[in-house]
Design an enzyme around this catalytic site. Structure first.
Site, mmCIF file in Angstrom:
data_model
loop_
_atom_site.group_PDB
_atom_site.id
_atom_site.type_symbol
_atom_site.label_atom_id
_atom_site.label_comp_id
_atom_site.label_asym_id
_atom_site.label_seq_id
_atom_site.Cartn_x
_atom_site.Cartn_y
_atom_site.Cartn_z
ATOM 1 N N MET A 100 -12.109 4.292 -4.676
ATOM 2 C CA MET A 100 -11.014 4.968 -5.391
ATOM 3 C C MET A 100 -9.907 5.384 -4.427
ATOM 4 O O MET A 100 -10.130 6.199 -3.516
ATOM 5 C CB MET A 100 -11.549 6.189 -6.147
ATOM 6 C CG MET A 100 -12.308 5.795 -7.410
ATOM 7 S SD MET A 100 -12.919 7.229 -8.319
ATOM 8 C CE MET A 100 -14.291 7.723 -7.271
ATOM 9 N N TYR A 159 -4.909 -8.027 -7.621
ATOM 10 C CA TYR A 159 -4.293 -8.007 -6.292
ATOM 11 C C TYR A 159 -4.428 -9.393 -5.647
ATOM 12 O O TYR A 159 -4.905 -10.336 -6.283
ATOM 13 C CB TYR A 159 -4.916 -6.882 -5.460
ATOM 14 C CG TYR A 159 -4.674 -5.536 -6.103
ATOM 15 C CD1 TYR A 159 -3.409 -4.964 -6.106
ATOM 16 C CD2 TYR A 159 -5.699 -4.869 -6.778
ATOM 17 C CE1 TYR A 159 -3.172 -3.749 -6.734
ATOM 18 C CE2 TYR A 159 -5.467 -3.657 -7.416
ATOM 19 C CZ TYR A 159 -4.197 -3.101 -7.387
ATOM 20 O OH TYR A 159 -3.959 -1.903 -8.019
HETATM 21 C C1 LIG Z 1 -8.157 7.217 -9.020
HETATM 22 C C2 LIG Z 1 -8.775 5.843 -9.004
HETATM 23 C C3 LIG Z 1 -8.526 4.980 -7.940
HETATM 24 C C4 LIG Z 1 -9.108 3.703 -7.893
HETATM 25 N N1 LIG Z 1 -8.896 2.910 -6.800
HETATM 26 C C5 LIG Z 1 -9.560 1.729 -6.690
HETATM 27 C C6 LIG Z 1 -9.483 0.953 -5.493
HETATM 28 O O1 LIG Z 1 -8.850 1.330 -4.488
HETATM 29 N N2 LIG Z 1 -10.151 -0.226 -5.463
HETATM 30 C C7 LIG Z 1 -10.879 -0.677 -6.536
HETATM 31 O O2 LIG Z 1 -11.460 -1.766 -6.464
HETATM 32 N N3 LIG Z 1 -10.983 0.050 -7.667
HETATM 33 C C8 LIG Z 1 -10.368 1.243 -7.760
HETATM 34 N N4 LIG Z 1 -10.545 2.010 -8.886
HETATM 35 C C9 LIG Z 1 -11.496 1.586 -9.932
HETATM 36 C C10 LIG Z 1 -12.886 2.230 -9.694
HETATM 37 O O3 LIG Z 1 -13.491 1.709 -8.526
HETATM 38 C C11 LIG Z 1 -13.860 1.995 -10.864
HETATM 39 O O4 LIG Z 1 -14.124 0.621 -10.989
HETATM 40 C C12 LIG Z 1 -13.314 2.529 -12.182
HETATM 41 O O5 LIG Z 1 -12.855 3.851 -12.038
HETATM 42 C C13 LIG Z 1 -14.385 2.471 -13.284
HETATM 43 O O6 LIG Z 1 -15.480 3.302 -12.977
HETATM 44 P P1 LIG Z 1 -15.630 4.754 -13.717
HETATM 45 O O7 LIG Z 1 -15.529 4.471 -15.183
HETATM 46 O O8 LIG Z 1 -16.996 5.252 -13.298
HETATM 47 O O9 LIG Z 1 -14.514 5.614 -13.245
HETATM 48 C C14 LIG Z 1 -9.948 3.274 -8.955
HETATM 49 C C15 LIG Z 1 -10.158 4.137 -10.034
HETATM 50 C C16 LIG Z 1 -9.614 5.400 -10.061
HETATM 51 C C17 LIG Z 1 -9.923 6.320 -11.221
#
Ligand SMILES: Cc1cc2nc3c(=O)[nH]c(=O)nc-3n(C[C@H](O)[C@H](O)[C@H](O)COP(=O)(O)O)c2cc1C
Length: 339
Positions: free
Chosen positions: A25, A163
């Site tokens: 994240m 990306y």
């Molecule tokens: C604030 C934020 C930043 C994120 N940054 C990335 C990232 O840098 N790279 C990535 O592959 N996914 C990123 N994601 C996606 C998360 O890794 C994850 O796949 C997504 O939040 C779904 O999981 P969750 O429902 O448990 O939040 C980000 C998500 C959030 C909420």
């Protein structure tokens, strides 16, 4: 009931205390691309509270086209490497393991500083020449060497969400007619080169997705057969683990089978897989039965959590101690706190 989530496991040679993964994240807390002591504390807190494997936020490879962002961390020699050493040391001292997610934004890079975005075929930026492809492959290789020196346990290649690497996988953004475009297997050729450049340093996790940040209905593969062509190229190149990004882990990836995207990756390649996507956003962990059934059936090996960990650094401990009633349900405002 949750004991299968908490059982130790060895994945790609990595001994993990349990099946829980912190999803990558982006947090914008590394001025000049250098992770601070606060970044080390942030990851250490998740490790000491029972998250077996941390995947860092997307971390930029050392090329000016990777991103315009100045507070996203970098994986480059010097100050950033030293900052990451503090982070990996803190996580290891807490008994955790940590991978870094290596990232190039492709067309999502803003030209705000006069540097144009690089893309497969000119959709949203400059179409890369084969020489430029070689430059970016080398930048990933160098970043993996820095990550190894900085003490990381694994690297994750960000090939998801629209990306640069994913823009090669996706037919809507890859119209190339050379060795890097055309069939699903050829669209995977550039990500495969990147994997070859980083392997040997550390175990390699590859994160991929169907959906894009800008198009939730997008698909890199319209059938299991197409997905097999892509993932076989990536596995042969040296992908040790697949991290299949979905917005909702319980959704079948293709009609006619309940398998989710991680399940298909494991089925098609035999490699271990990480599932992710709204595993829980609230204290009551809806669909816990579905989650545990997938683990028990070998659909996936590890379970990643994103947003719930923002407001709950101790989520892993609360699960272990049967105290989930103390979890703070996810709220958008948790994206602004950093602890
Ligand atoms: C604030 C934020 C930043 C994120 N940054 C990335 C990232 O840098 N790279 C990535 O592959 N996914 C990123 N994601 C996606 C998360 O890794 C994850 O796949 C997504 O939040 C779904 O999981 P969750 O429902 O448990 O939040 C980000 C998500 C959030 C909420």
């Amino acid at each position: 009931m949750t004991s299968s989530l908490l059982s130790p496991v060895s994945v790609a040679g990595l001994k993990l205390a349990n099946r829980l993964v912190m999803a990558p994240m982006t947090r914008f807390r590394s001025p000049g691309g250098v992770p601070t002591a606060a970044v080390a504390d942030y990851y250490r807190r998740r490790a000491e509270n029972g998250i077996g494997l941390i995947v860092t936020e997307g971390t930029l490879v050392g090329h000016p086209t990777a991103s315009h962002e100045t507070t996203v961390p970098r994986m480059t020699a010097g100050a950033a490497e030293a900052g990451w050493q503090q982070v990996t040391g803190a996580v290891h001292a807490a008994g955790g393991r940590i991978a870094t997610q290596l990232w190039h934004l492709g067309s999502e890079r803003s030209p705000v500083d006069g540097i144009e975005a690089w893309t497969p075929s000119g959709v949203g930026g400059h179409p890369m020449t084969t020489a430029e492809i070689d430059v970016i492959v080398a930048a990933f290789g160098e970043a993996a060497r820095v990550a190894a020196r900085a003490g990381f346990d694994a690297v994750e290649i960000h090939a998801a969400h629209g990306y640069l690497l994913d823009e090669f996988l996706w037919p809507s953004t890859n119209h190339r007619t050379d060795a890097f475009g055309g069939s699903p297997a050829r669209r995977a050729a550039f990500p495969a080169e990147v994997i070859r450049a980083v392997r040997g340093e550390l175990p390699v996790i590859v994160r991929f997705s169907q959906f894009k940040e800008r198009d939730y209905d997008a698909r890199i593969a319209s059938s299991p057969a197409e997905l097999e062509q892509i993932l076989t190229v990536l596995a042969d190149a040296g992908a040790d683990v697949f991290h299949a990004s979905q917005r909702r882990f319980w959704e079948p990836a293709f009609p006619g089978s309940p398998l989710n995207l991680a399940g298909w990756a494991r089925e098609l390649t035999g490699r271990p897989a990480i599932t992710v996507g709204s595993v829980t956003l609230t204290r009551d962990v809806p669909r816990l039965d579905r989650l545990l059934a997938g683990l028990a059936d070998g659909e996936y090996d590890l379970v990643a959590l994103g947003r719930i960990l923002l407001g709950n650094p101790a989520w892993g401990r609360l699960l272990t101690e049967g105290r989930l009633s103390e979890v703070r349900d996810f709220e958008k405002s948790h994206e602004d706190v950093y602890h």
